[in-house]
Design an enzyme around this catalytic site. Structure first.
Site, PDB file in Angstrom:
ATOM      1  N   SER A   1      -8.382 -41.528 -12.959  1.00  0.00           N
ATOM      2  CA  SER A   1      -7.677 -41.891 -11.730  1.00  0.00           C
ATOM      3  C   SER A   1      -7.449 -43.391 -11.591  1.00  0.00           C
ATOM      4  O   SER A   1      -6.568 -43.944 -12.226  1.00  0.00           O
ATOM      5  CB  SER A   1      -8.375 -41.284 -10.509  1.00  0.00           C
ATOM      6  OG  SER A   1      -9.601 -41.849 -10.241  1.00  0.00           O
TER       7      SER A   1
ATOM      8  N   ASP B   1       1.860 -50.597 -19.876  1.00  0.00           N
ATOM      9  CA  ASP B   1       3.312 -50.455 -19.734  1.00  0.00           C
ATOM     10  C   ASP B   1       4.008 -51.792 -19.511  1.00  0.00           C
ATOM     11  O   ASP B   1       5.160 -51.983 -19.926  1.00  0.00           O
ATOM     12  CB  ASP B   1       3.634 -49.522 -18.565  1.00  0.00           C
ATOM     13  CG  ASP B   1       3.505 -48.054 -18.935  1.00  0.00           C
ATOM     14  OD1 ASP B   1       3.062 -47.757 -20.056  1.00  0.00           O
ATOM     15  OD2 ASP B   1       3.839 -47.196 -18.090  1.00  0.00           O
TER      16      ASP B   1
ATOM     17  N   LYS C   1      -6.435 -37.682 -14.913  1.00  0.00           N
ATOM     18  CA  LYS C   1      -6.520 -37.300 -13.501  1.00  0.00           C
ATOM     19  C   LYS C   1      -5.494 -38.146 -12.739  1.00  0.00           C
ATOM     20  O   LYS C   1      -5.784 -39.245 -12.301  1.00  0.00           O
ATOM     21  CB  LYS C   1      -7.940 -37.523 -12.994  1.00  0.00           C
ATOM     22  CG  LYS C   1      -8.243 -36.820 -11.676  1.00  0.00           C
ATOM     23  CD  LYS C   1      -7.867 -37.680 -10.514  1.00  0.00           C
ATOM     24  CE  LYS C   1      -8.169 -36.982  -9.212  1.00  0.00           C
ATOM     25  NZ  LYS C   1      -7.794 -37.803  -8.055  1.00  0.00           N
TER      26      LYS C   1
END
Length: 534
Positions: A383, A394, A408
């Site tokens: 998470s 990214d 998650k």
């Protein structure tokens, strides 16, 4: 489905749900509602609930679930499943619907019939739940013996068990503990371990009452107040150390080198657990993050400033160790990522409720001004930890090393109920800057260490030689269909998720930071050049 099968199914789903909760802490956004005192059962009347209070509790639960859950769900369906949850207390009870009639049976004997409310009327379904519970209490000894909390738990677990493993109900006591984990608690600021019958202090948090009063690591706790701790469970000792902020507790310890016991009278203060640990080796700064509570980003910023002051221009790079990190608070993960980004998207969330649709952008500055950054993840990084890893990867800011992360990728909102309990409800999905949904997929590392026990040079060489394969895999990863579970499972198998506690990830990170050319080549493997900015 038979009564026994239904009860068994609910119990099995609850066990699976609890396992998932232990593996990955829910990523939370907190909402508060009104609080009311704990219900008192008028047992002598045969009533199971105090009608008005229970109706308010169920109304709050039903309306919140139907409005906020990530997928469209019928309020009538969840209410019916909730009432069927009573069978976990007495397996002989069955609640069924025949056209517009709700029927309660006890061991196949009809106990009562009620008209079904309109499908979207939360208050009427809540009132019916109370009526069904009351009628069941007349017929069932087990229900009459059950506490209010057992009944609430049965109903809410019944309605939530068919949703997803992260949506769950917490009773009054569990909810209180959950809030303490998220927000802190009144305590003295120590950690201890029970070993060979002794409670030994293993850590004293800086700037806490324990530290200022002179408690030391290695002290053995013998008494809390006048009560000896011998024979107590660790949870019981922890509960006695906690209390209202400003209240006082007396702690007696034995200390090596002291002839007799030492007694400390300590005033409890607001304690928020330490989640960031700083270390340094050969000019490389290591920041281990164990979770994301309300102080995590502030603590990390403070430790970064400390490292810069300590090392200055000698800082070669940073390693952010998120291995085993189960996650925590959404906004803390965003603030942590923001510490290393000057601008651009960090994460976005997408759900059904208007408030669940959010875009989070970096505001800068990068506190380490572009110094080489490596993020370590493993199969238990979940998470909030995945938000940080995905954003930095990214955006081309960090090299990720390790295994596929947990996957998650949903956000839970916490709904406070009038009885003091709370519902943790899944209400949105996490979308990374390059456009892929984290849930069921996780973050793919640039250098995979699954199954590796050593050989950092070989791991780096292998990753760089397989550049084309990695690029193809990353492209497929970022285009993976959220509904295609088999595709996502297959992608994860390319670098299987594992719990990693070995030093090989640290050695790989150190080697990359020590060689800027290698670092840049590794960084280019997964940077989202054609990121899907939405």
């Amino acid at each position: 489905m038979t009564n026994a099968a239904k009860s068994s199914t609910i119990a099995t789903m609850i066990r699976h749900r609890d396992l998932a909760i232990r593996l990955a802490a829910a990523l939370l956004v907190c909402l508060s509602g009104a609080c009311a005192p704990r219900l008192t059962l008028p047992k002598e009347t045969g009533a199971v609930f105090s009608t008005d209070s229970a109706t308010e509790v169920f109304t709050a639960g039903y309306s919140s679930i139907s409005e906020k859950y990530i997928d469209t769900i019928s309020l009538a369906v969840i209410a019916l499943e909730g009432m069927r949850g009573l069978s976990t207390i007495d397996p002989g009870l069955t609640v069924s619907r025949r056209q517009n009639t709700i029927i309660l049976t006890d061991n196949d004997r009809v106990v009562a019939r009620f008209p079904a409310p309109r499908d979207n009327d939360a208050r009427k379904w809540a009132a019916l739940t109370v009526e069904i519970s009351t009628a069941a209490g007349v017929a069932s000894k087990q229900l009459r013996a059950a506490s209010n909390e057992m009944l609430y738990e049965a109903v809410f677990d019944g309605m939530l068990s068919n949703l997803d493993v992260f949506s769950r109900y917490a009773g009054v006591e569990e909810a209180r503990k959950n809030r303490a984990k998220r927000q802190g608690f009144g305590g003295v600021g120590i950690r201890f371990k029970l070993k060979r019958g002794q409670f030994r202090v293993t850590f004293v948090m800086p700037n806490t009452p324990a530290a200022s009063n002179g408690i030391k690591k290695g002290d053995i706790i013998t008494h809390i107040g006048q009560v000896p701790v011998k024979g107590l469970r660790a949870s019981e000792v922890g509960a006695q150390l906690r209390g209202p902020i400003g209240s006082r507790v007396t702690l007696t310890v034995r200390r090596l080198g002291q002839a007799g016991p030492l007694t400390f009278e300590i005033e409890r203060a607001h304690i928020v657990g330490v989640t960031v640990v700083l270390s340094e080796r050969n000019g490389i700064v290591f920041l281990r993050v164990t979770g994301f509570n309300k102080n995590t980003a502030l603590s990390m910023a403070s430790k970064l400033k400390k490292a810069k002051k300590m090392l200055g221009a000698k800082i070669k790079g940073l390693v952010l160790d998120l291995r085993g990190n189960p996650g925590g608070l959404l906004k803390q993960s965003i603030r942590v990522a923001d510490l290393f980004l000057a601008q651009g998207q960090i994460i976005r969330t997408r759900g059904r409720h208007p408030d669940s649709i959010q875009h989070y952008e970096a505001s800068g500055p990068d506190l380490v001004t572009g110094a080489p950054l490596v993020v370590l993840v493993d199969g238990k990084s979940a998470s909030a930890a995945e938000i940080v890893a995905a954003a930095l990867q990214d955006r081309g800011r960090a090299v990720v090393i390790g295994t596929s992360s947990f996957g998650k990728g949903t956000v839970q909102t916490v709904i406070r109920l009038p009885n003091g309990g709370e519902i943790t409800l899944t209400w949105s999905r996490l979308i990374t800057p390059s456009g892929y949904a984290l849930h069921g997929l996780g973050v793919m590392p640039a250098v995979c260490t699954s199954g590796a026990n050593g050989g950092e040079r070989e791991l780096i060489d292998e990753a760089l030689k397989a550049r084309m394969k990695t690029s193809t895999l990353i492209e497929a990863w970022r285009k993976a269909d959220i509904e295609n579970k088999s595709q996502r499972k297959g992608l994860r198998a390319s670098c299987p998720a594992e719990r990693r506690k070995r030093s090989v990830e640290v050695e790989v990170a150190s080697r990359l930071i020590g060689n800027r050319s290698l670092y840049n080549r590794a960084l280019s493997l997964t940077s989202a050049v054609d990121a899907a900015w939405h």
